[in-house]
Design a protein around this motif. Structure first.
Motif, PDB file in Angstrom:
ATOM      1  N   VAL A 221      30.596  31.622  48.363  1.00 24.51           N
ATOM      2  CA  VAL A 221      29.631  32.685  48.081  1.00 24.51           C
ATOM      3  C   VAL A 221      29.376  32.789  46.576  1.00 24.51           C
ATOM      4  O   VAL A 221      28.261  33.116  46.148  1.00 24.51           O
ATOM      5  N   ARG A 222      30.393  32.502  45.753  1.00 27.52           N
ATOM      6  CA  ARG A 222      30.166  32.509  44.302  1.00 27.52           C
ATOM      7  C   ARG A 222      29.125  31.447  43.938  1.00 27.52           C
ATOM      8  O   ARG A 222      28.210  31.706  43.151  1.00 27.52           O
ATOM      9  N   TYR A 223      29.274  30.272  44.518  1.00 30.57           N
ATOM     10  CA  TYR A 223      28.304  29.209  44.246  1.00 30.57           C
ATOM     11  C   TYR A 223      26.899  29.619  44.697  1.00 30.57           C
ATOM     12  O   TYR A 223      25.918  29.398  43.981  1.00 30.57           O
ATOM     13  N   LEU A 224      26.791  30.202  45.880  1.00 32.47           N
ATOM     14  CA  LEU A 224      25.484  30.595  46.392  1.00 32.47           C
ATOM     15  C   LEU A 224      24.833  31.673  45.526  1.00 32.47           C
ATOM     16  O   LEU A 224      23.627  31.630  45.250  1.00 32.47           O
ATOM     17  N   VAL A 225      25.624  32.663  45.093  1.00 38.64           N
ATOM     18  CA  VAL A 225      25.085  33.717  44.230  1.00 38.64           C
ATOM     19  C   VAL A 225      24.664  33.133  42.881  1.00 38.64           C
ATOM     20  O   VAL A 225      23.565  33.406  42.382  1.00 38.64           O
ATOM     21  N   TYR A 226      25.533  32.320  42.271  1.00 44.16           N
ATOM     22  CA  TYR A 226      25.185  31.686  41.002  1.00 44.16           C
ATOM     23  C   TYR A 226      23.918  30.838  41.144  1.00 44.16           C
ATOM     24  O   TYR A 226      23.036  30.865  40.277  1.00 44.16           O
ATOM     25  N   SER A 227      23.842  30.075  42.239  1.00 41.63           N
ATOM     26  CA  SER A 227      22.709  29.172  42.421  1.00 41.63           C
ATOM     27  C   SER A 227      21.402  29.933  42.590  1.00 41.63           C
ATOM     28  O   SER A 227      20.388  29.605  41.953  1.00 41.63           O
ATOM     29  N   SER A 228      21.415  30.947  43.457  1.00 41.82           N
ATOM     30  CA  SER A 228      20.175  31.668  43.738  1.00 41.82           C
ATOM     31  C   SER A 228      19.704  32.471  42.524  1.00 41.82           C
ATOM     32  O   SER A 228      18.531  32.401  42.138  1.00 41.82           O
ATOM     33  N   LEU A 229      20.615  33.218  41.903  1.00 43.91           N
ATOM     34  CA  LEU A 229      20.228  34.010  40.737  1.00 43.91           C
ATOM     35  C   LEU A 229      19.905  33.109  39.547  1.00 43.91           C
ATOM     36  O   LEU A 229      18.958  33.368  38.801  1.00 43.91           O
ATOM     37  N   GLY A 230      20.679  32.041  39.375  1.00 44.92           N
ATOM     38  CA  GLY A 230      20.427  31.128  38.266  1.00 44.92           C
ATOM     39  C   GLY A 230      19.084  30.438  38.381  1.00 44.92           C
ATOM     40  O   GLY A 230      18.359  30.285  37.390  1.00 44.92           O
ATOM     41  N   ALA A 231      18.728  30.026  39.590  1.00 46.26           N
ATOM     42  CA  ALA A 231      17.445  29.359  39.795  1.00 46.26           C
ATOM     43  C   ALA A 231      16.285  30.304  39.506  1.00 46.26           C
ATOM     44  O   ALA A 231      15.297  29.922  38.854  1.00 46.26           O
ATOM     45  N   MET A 232      16.385  31.550  39.970  1.00 44.43           N
ATOM     46  CA  MET A 232      15.320  32.522  39.713  1.00 44.43           C
ATOM     47  C   MET A 232      15.216  32.834  38.223  1.00 44.43           C
ATOM     48  O   MET A 232      14.122  32.898  37.663  1.00 44.43           O
ATOM     49  N   LEU A 233      16.367  33.024  37.578  1.00 46.10           N
ATOM     50  CA  LEU A 233      16.364  33.363  36.161  1.00 46.10           C
ATOM     51  C   LEU A 233      15.777  32.223  35.336  1.00 46.10           C
ATOM     52  O   LEU A 233      14.973  32.444  34.420  1.00 46.10           O
ATOM     53  N   LEU A 234      16.155  30.987  35.658  1.00 47.32           N
ATOM     54  CA  LEU A 234      15.630  29.841  34.925  1.00 47.32           C
ATOM     55  C   LEU A 234      14.131  29.684  35.154  1.00 47.32           C
ATOM     56  O   LEU A 234      13.371  29.393  34.216  1.00 47.32           O
TER      57      LEU A 234
ATOM     58  N   ASP B 101      31.234  40.047  45.804  1.00 47.78           N
ATOM     59  CA  ASP B 101      32.061  40.793  46.755  1.00 47.78           C
ATOM     60  C   ASP B 101      31.260  41.141  48.002  1.00 47.78           C
ATOM     61  O   ASP B 101      31.733  40.982  49.132  1.00 47.78           O
ATOM     62  N   ASP B 102      30.045  41.660  47.793  1.00 43.03           N
ATOM     63  CA  ASP B 102      29.203  42.035  48.923  1.00 43.03           C
ATOM     64  C   ASP B 102      28.807  40.807  49.749  1.00 43.03           C
ATOM     65  O   ASP B 102      28.796  40.850  50.982  1.00 43.03           O
ATOM     66  N   ALA B 103      28.480  39.706  49.054  1.00 38.56           N
ATOM     67  CA  ALA B 103      28.081  38.492  49.759  1.00 38.56           C
ATOM     68  C   ALA B 103      29.211  37.968  50.626  1.00 38.56           C
ATOM     69  O   ALA B 103      28.978  37.460  51.729  1.00 38.56           O
ATOM     70  N   GLU B 104      30.440  38.109  50.155  1.00 45.61           N
ATOM     71  CA  GLU B 104      31.581  37.652  50.951  1.00 45.61           C
ATOM     72  C   GLU B 104      31.680  38.446  52.244  1.00 45.61           C
ATOM     73  O   GLU B 104      31.998  37.899  53.308  1.00 45.61           O
ATOM     74  N   THR B 105      31.362  39.740  52.170  1.00 48.82           N
ATOM     75  CA  THR B 105      31.429  40.596  53.352  1.00 48.82           C
ATOM     76  C   THR B 105      30.372  40.211  54.379  1.00 48.82           C
ATOM     77  O   THR B 105      30.662  39.974  55.550  1.00 48.82           O
ATOM     78  N   TYR B 106      29.095  40.138  53.948  1.00 46.09           N
ATOM     79  CA  TYR B 106      28.062  39.879  54.952  1.00 46.09           C
ATOM     80  C   TYR B 106      28.024  38.411  55.377  1.00 46.09           C
ATOM     81  O   TYR B 106      27.548  38.093  56.463  1.00 46.09           O
ATOM     82  N   THR B 107      28.554  37.501  54.561  1.00 46.50           N
ATOM     83  CA  THR B 107      28.668  36.113  55.009  1.00 46.50           C
ATOM     84  C   THR B 107      29.739  35.993  56.084  1.00 46.50           C
ATOM     85  O   THR B 107      29.573  35.245  57.063  1.00 46.50           O
ATOM     86  N   ALA B 108      30.839  36.732  55.922  1.00 41.52           N
ATOM     87  CA  ALA B 108      31.875  36.742  56.957  1.00 41.52           C
ATOM     88  C   ALA B 108      31.308  37.260  58.270  1.00 41.52           C
ATOM     89  O   ALA B 108      31.641  36.752  59.352  1.00 41.52           O
ATOM     90  N   GLU B 109      30.433  38.283  58.205  1.00 40.67           N
ATOM     91  CA  GLU B 109      29.793  38.801  59.404  1.00 40.67           C
ATOM     92  C   GLU B 109      28.910  37.724  60.041  1.00 40.67           C
ATOM     93  O   GLU B 109      28.885  37.571  61.268  1.00 40.67           O
ATOM     94  N   ALA B 110      28.193  36.968  59.198  1.00 43.76           N
ATOM     95  CA  ALA B 110      27.316  35.915  59.714  1.00 43.76           C
ATOM     96  C   ALA B 110      28.133  34.798  60.364  1.00 43.76           C
ATOM     97  O   ALA B 110      27.726  34.234  61.381  1.00 43.76           O
TER      98      ALA B 110
END
Length: 246
Positions: free
Chosen positions: A161-174, A136-145
């Motif tokens: 933004v869902r893909y970007l959040v999943y990708s970034s957090l998933g990559a770090m977690l893995l 939700d937050d990423a959608e807000t600040y991405t719209a601003e960008a």
């Protein structure tokens, strides 16, 4: 999206605080201490250890938050608010050519990232809610960008933004799961390693792209419904326009 050792509270290498600035009150000190303790040990950390870190009694922690569960909820809100501001600032810095400043400050985000990783590892309702809130937050600040001309618009911003959040957090977690730090509390070293290995290819993908033509996208768009109402369209044409290919 940045680089995990969660060090004791103190200045980072860029001179900023490792945790969000507080007003110095007991409740704020408890929140800061809880974020750091949960990031280090996970959510099994005791109220007594958090109280000791904050320099208060366990009874005062319960007085302010009611229970450990409510303290965890307050920490979620605390860290989410920090994430929004930190990422918004980083988007602006990167766009203004101050990317190296962002990288220099990456270790200052270690408690935040450590807390997020612990939330993901714990799973369950809270972990899922945390990720959805981040989206939700990423959608807000991405719209601003997008409005500022920093980011290209998407046919389906929510999905992107869902893909970007999943990708970034998933990559770090893995990365941290497959190659954990020798010291369970040394999250910063793991984050630095993650950045060293993956930041360059990530920036290449974001700025230069991966495919040389849009043929795969055009083929895909032939077999899916039109974009959702209100979706933004790239400046070079409608979502179904085809470009000439070499």
């Amino acid at each position: 999206m940045h680089s995990v050792d969660v060090a004791p509270e103190g200045p980072d290498q860029a001179g900023g605080p490792l945790v969000p600035a507080s007003d110095g009150g007991a409740r704020a000190r408890i929140l800061d201490a809880a974020v750091l303790r949960f990031a280090r040990e996970g959510f099994g950390a005791s109220v007594r250890s958090i109280a000791a870190d904050a320099g208060v009694s366990a009874a005062l922690v319960i007085h302010h938050f009611g229970s450990k569960g409510r303290l965890r909820e307050a920490c979620d809100e605390h860290v989410l608010a920090w994430i929004v501001e930190a990422k918004r600032q980083n988007m602006t810095k990167a766009a203004s050519g101050r990317l190296f400043e962002v990288l220099a400050q990456a270790e200052g985000f270690a408690p935040l990232v450590g807390y997020v990783l612990r939330s993901l590892q714990s799973g369950g309702v809270v972990g899922r809610a945390f990720v959805e809130h981040m989206i939700d937050d990423a959608e807000t600040y991405t719209a601003e960008a997008v409005a500022d001309g920093i980011v290209n618009p998407s046919r389906d911003e929510r999905a992107r933004v869902r893909y970007l959040v999943y990708s970034s957090l998933g990559a770090m977690l893995l990365s941290v799961t497959l190659d954990p730090p020798h010291d369970a509390e040394d999250v910063t070293a793991a984050m630095r390693r993650f950045m060293d290995e993956l930041y360059l290819p990530m920036l290449e993908l974001f700025t230069e792209g991966f495919l040389t033509t849009r043929r795969m996208l055009d083929d895909y768009l032939l077999y899916v419904p039109d974009p959702p109402p209100g979706a933004q369209v790239p400046a070079d044409g409608t979502p179904h326009d085809h470009e000439e290919e070499p």
